[in-house]
Design an enzyme around this catalytic site. Structure first.
Site, PDB file in Angstrom:
ATOM      1  N   ARG A  22      -3.440  -2.610  -6.005  1.00 50.01           N
ATOM      2  CA  ARG A  22      -3.793  -2.168  -4.741  1.00 50.01           C
ATOM      3  C   ARG A  22      -3.023  -2.129  -3.436  1.00 50.01           C
ATOM      4  O   ARG A  22      -2.867  -1.191  -2.836  1.00 50.01           O
ATOM      5  CB  ARG A  22      -5.066  -2.966  -4.340  1.00 50.01           C
ATOM      6  CG  ARG A  22      -6.175  -2.551  -5.448  1.00 50.01           C
ATOM      7  CD  ARG A  22      -7.429  -3.755  -5.210  1.00 50.01           C
ATOM      8  NE  ARG A  22      -8.605  -2.990  -6.341  1.00 50.01           N
ATOM      9  CZ  ARG A  22      -9.605  -3.583  -6.549  1.00 50.01           C
ATOM     10  NH1 ARG A  22     -10.152  -4.729  -5.928  1.00 50.01           N
ATOM     11  NH2 ARG A  22     -10.544  -3.175  -7.469  1.00 50.01           N
ATOM     12  N   TYR A  75      -7.722   5.871  -7.056  1.00 49.53           N
ATOM     13  CA  TYR A  75      -7.426   4.855  -8.260  1.00 49.53           C
ATOM     14  C   TYR A  75      -7.364   3.361  -7.633  1.00 49.53           C
ATOM     15  O   TYR A  75      -7.150   3.232  -6.530  1.00 49.53           O
ATOM     16  CB  TYR A  75      -6.468   5.403  -9.197  1.00 49.53           C
ATOM     17  CG  TYR A  75      -5.248   5.781  -8.636  1.00 49.53           C
ATOM     18  CD1 TYR A  75      -4.590   5.292  -7.365  1.00 49.53           C
ATOM     19  CD2 TYR A  75      -4.171   6.366  -9.436  1.00 49.53           C
ATOM     20  CE1 TYR A  75      -3.371   5.448  -6.816  1.00 49.53           C
ATOM     21  CE2 TYR A  75      -2.997   6.771  -9.061  1.00 49.53           C
ATOM     22  CZ  TYR A  75      -2.425   6.204  -7.853  1.00 49.53           C
ATOM     23  OH  TYR A  75      -1.454   6.613  -7.226  1.00 49.53           O
ATOM     24  N   GLU A  76      -7.134   2.629  -8.718  1.00 45.40           N
ATOM     25  CA  GLU A  76      -7.429   1.106  -8.597  1.00 45.40           C
ATOM     26  C   GLU A  76      -8.662   0.568  -7.560  1.00 45.40           C
ATOM     27  O   GLU A  76      -8.661  -0.234  -6.586  1.00 45.40           O
ATOM     28  CB  GLU A  76      -6.020   0.789  -7.443  1.00 45.40           C
ATOM     29  CG  GLU A  76      -4.803   1.162  -8.315  1.00 45.40           C
ATOM     30  CD  GLU A  76      -4.845   0.594  -9.827  1.00 45.40           C
ATOM     31  OE1 GLU A  76      -5.515  -0.422 -10.264  1.00 45.40           O
ATOM     32  OE2 GLU A  76      -4.216   1.145 -10.554  1.00 45.40           O
ATOM     33  N   GLY A  77      -9.680   1.239  -7.693  1.00 47.63           N
ATOM     34  CA  GLY A  77     -11.019   1.099  -7.094  1.00 47.63           C
ATOM     35  C   GLY A  77     -10.839   2.187  -5.836  1.00 47.63           C
ATOM     36  O   GLY A  77      -9.962   2.072  -4.921  1.00 47.63           O
TER      37      GLY A  77
END
Length: 596
Positions: free
Chosen positions: A295, A439-441
């Site tokens: 992140r 992406y990655e949340g």
């Protein structure tokens, strides 16, 4: 036109001047990395990025990856660039020397990452994912697994992935179905399918090491029943070379909006041999080591794209001749003035510049904390640094990627119609930047993480790591003087952040939906205040440098002018976000589902 020259002067500023007294102190373990060494690394990284990666950016986007019979080929030139990348030691920059890394500070490594992302985001994803996998294995795996995988992953000889998402579950990992059955010899047979796996299959390395989330047969339901496994593409032989195929295949790759030179794969595991990482049913804790690193890395991707978009827009604004200045001709010897003279173009360029400088300064502060968290001698300093990183991770990921995409769109706007066609190259930035918000949340998930997990953690302890230094700075610099307007503005914005925090805490206890409704506005408000603090510090330092006769007057004057623009034109957005937070969820949730 894709134009980029590494902003080395600003990088040196945030590396050496801005955060020298950030409260984390000198770190003896990193003392050997002095200014001369770090500057040399930055200069070499700039040379590699500009001369090797940038020329492949547009061609890689146009060609994309190729999938034939389960084999994925990266675009022309990528394999050669990756080999040079690893041979020159860039893959091992900040990794632990125990496993062959160079052990450089994170505050330096993140600046190198920024250059890579500015010049070729698709390329940067391959080593970036491997670096995250190294962190998870190093922290949670057995010594045997570390000895088997870390040396080759750190060197870049082997690459890594993180395999979370499945066709029916993304954010809600509690729904995942991939299974891991004990084989009776200490290994497990992993079976299931994953989607959206970046770098899941490619031709850059001899082996690909997948970190896979799966369920044991007797696992509890939900996220409490998820375990993490190392599942290599090829099972390593005793001599450390890739051995037999491990039942890992790539049925297809995704055809995407952007990052086309990064292979985004569907992955199939068919009784593939895997080794447990960490404790059974504790896979999420191990995976979050990788996800938090990722992140922060994605935030740097947003900054990298934002910088490249800004530089390309500046080049065009100086080159494109259209119309005359509203105040009269600025270049009377030409048929028209370059568009950089027009106020609205200046508004966009200054916004882009402020976004980049603010994010770079804030990112450098977080990177300093990463170094302190890992290397500081004082346990209290390490704990405070850990708190700060935990608090700022969702802000860095969401804010930097939002602003990176904003910069890419502003670049297109400055180019006008020429920005909308492929020939200019800037439309690629908007396409590439868009994924970083997902992406990655997704950035909405980051906002929920901030208000749902970080604000109330340990009775608000995380917040102290940010609130205390900002409050102390305001108190120390209040009063009459050239910085009064800036300090007053920061104090007002910081007050709005404090009130918003109290509002969310109060309403959220009675109704969690209120916290959810405020989350995105709160994250942006928090980020704006954090950048304001960075700009205020930058102004104070720049003013002192000028007062003492610094040679680089142009740089420090520009720093002050950019900060002034930020305080007058961007930081006031805090008021709007504060009002939206106070309004609560009522109007947001008023319509029934079937009314949409």
């Amino acid at each position: 036109m894709q134009v980029y020259e590494a902003p080395l002067r600003d990088m040196r500023f945030v590396l050496e001047e801005l955060w020298h007294d950030d409260g984390f102190g000198d770190i003896p373990a990193l003392k050997e990395f002095d200014s001369d060494l770090m500057n040399a690394v930055l200069e070499q990284a700039a040379k590699f990025s500009q001369e090797v990666l940038l020329p492949l950016n547009r061609s890689g986007d146009e060609e994309g990856c190729h999938h034939e019979n389960g084999v994925v080929r990266t675009p022309a030139g990528f394999k050669e660039a990756y080999d040079q990348f690893t041979q020159d030691g860039w893959a091992a920059l900040s990794s632990d020397p125990e496993w062959g890394g160079q052990g450089l500070p994170e505050r330096l490594s993140k600046l190198v990452e920024e250059m890579t992302c500015s010049t070729n985001l698709s390329f940067g994803m391959y080593p970036g994912l491997t670096h995250g996998g190294v962190g998870a294995i190093a922290k949670h795996a057995t010594d045997d697994l570390k000895n088997t995988y870390l040396p080759k992953m750190v060197s870049g000889e082997w690459s890594g992935t993180m395999c979370l998402t499945e066709p029916h579950c993304g954010t809600d990992l509690g729904l995942l179905r991939t299974r891991a059955v004990p084989a009776g010899d200490g290994t497990y047979k992993v079976s299931g399918s994953k989607i959206f796996i970046s770098a899941g299959e490619h031709d850059l390395t001899d082996n690909i090491i997948h970190l896979v989330l799966a369920r044991l047969p007797d696992a509890p339901e939900g996220v409490k029943g998820i375990s993490l496994f190392v599942v290599p593409k090829y099972i390593p032989k005793d001599d450390g070379t890739p051995g037999p195929s491990n039942g890992v295949s790539c049925p297809a790759i995704e055809h995407k909006m952007g990052i086309k030179a990064s292979a985004t794969c569907q992955m199939l595991f068919e009784e593939s041999t895997g080794w447990l990482v960490g404790e059974p049913n504790k896979g999420m804790a191990a995976m979050f080591t990788m996800m938090n690193n990722a992140r922060l890395g994605v935030g740097i991707q947003g900054l990298g794209i934002g910088e490249a978009a800004y530089q390309s827009a500046v080049w065009y604004a100086k080159d494109r001749v259209q119309g005359r200045s509203l105040a009269g001709p600025k270049y009377p010897d030409q048929a028209a003035d370059p568009i950089i003279v027009h106020p609205d173009v200046r508004r966009m360029l200054m916004t882009m510049r402020a976004n980049n400088e603010g994010c770079r300064a804030l990112g450098a502060w977080v990177a300093r904390a990463l170094d302190a968290e890992k290397h500081a001698d004082d346990p209290e300093v390490r704990k405070r640094a850990e708190d700060f990183v935990a608090l700022m991770t969702p802000i860095v990921k969401a804010l930097f990627t939002d602003l990176g995409h904003e910069n890419a769109n502003l670049a297109i706007q400055i180019y006008g119609g020429h920005g909308y066609i492929r020939e200019s190259g800037v439309e690629q930035y908007a396409r590439d930047a868009r994924i970083a918000m997902l992406y990655e949340g997704t950035n909405g998930i980051q906002a929920l993480d901030l208000v749902g997990r970080k604000l109330g953690a340990h009775m608000g302890r995380y917040l102290k790591s940010f609130f205390h230094p900002v409050s102390d700075f305001i108190e120390a610099n209040k009063g009459e003087g050239p910085m009064k307007p800036m300090i007053d503005g920061l104090e007002k914005a910081f007050g709005a952040l404090q009130l918003s925090t109290a509002t969310i805490a109060q309403k959220g206890m009675a109704d969690p939906g209120e916290a959810g409704a405020a989350a995105t506005e709160y994250l942006r408000l928090f980020g704006l205040v954090a950048m304001g603090y960075c700009f205020a510090r930058s102004t104070l330092i720049s003013g002192m440098k000028l007062a003492f006769g610094a040679e680089d007057k142009a740089f420090y004057n520009a720093k002050i002018k950019t900060a002034t623009f930020y305080f007058e034109r961007i930081l006031p957005q805090v008021s709007a976000h504060f009002l939206a937070i106070k309004a609560g969820k009522k109007s947001m949730m008023a319509l029934a589902d079937d009314a949409f």
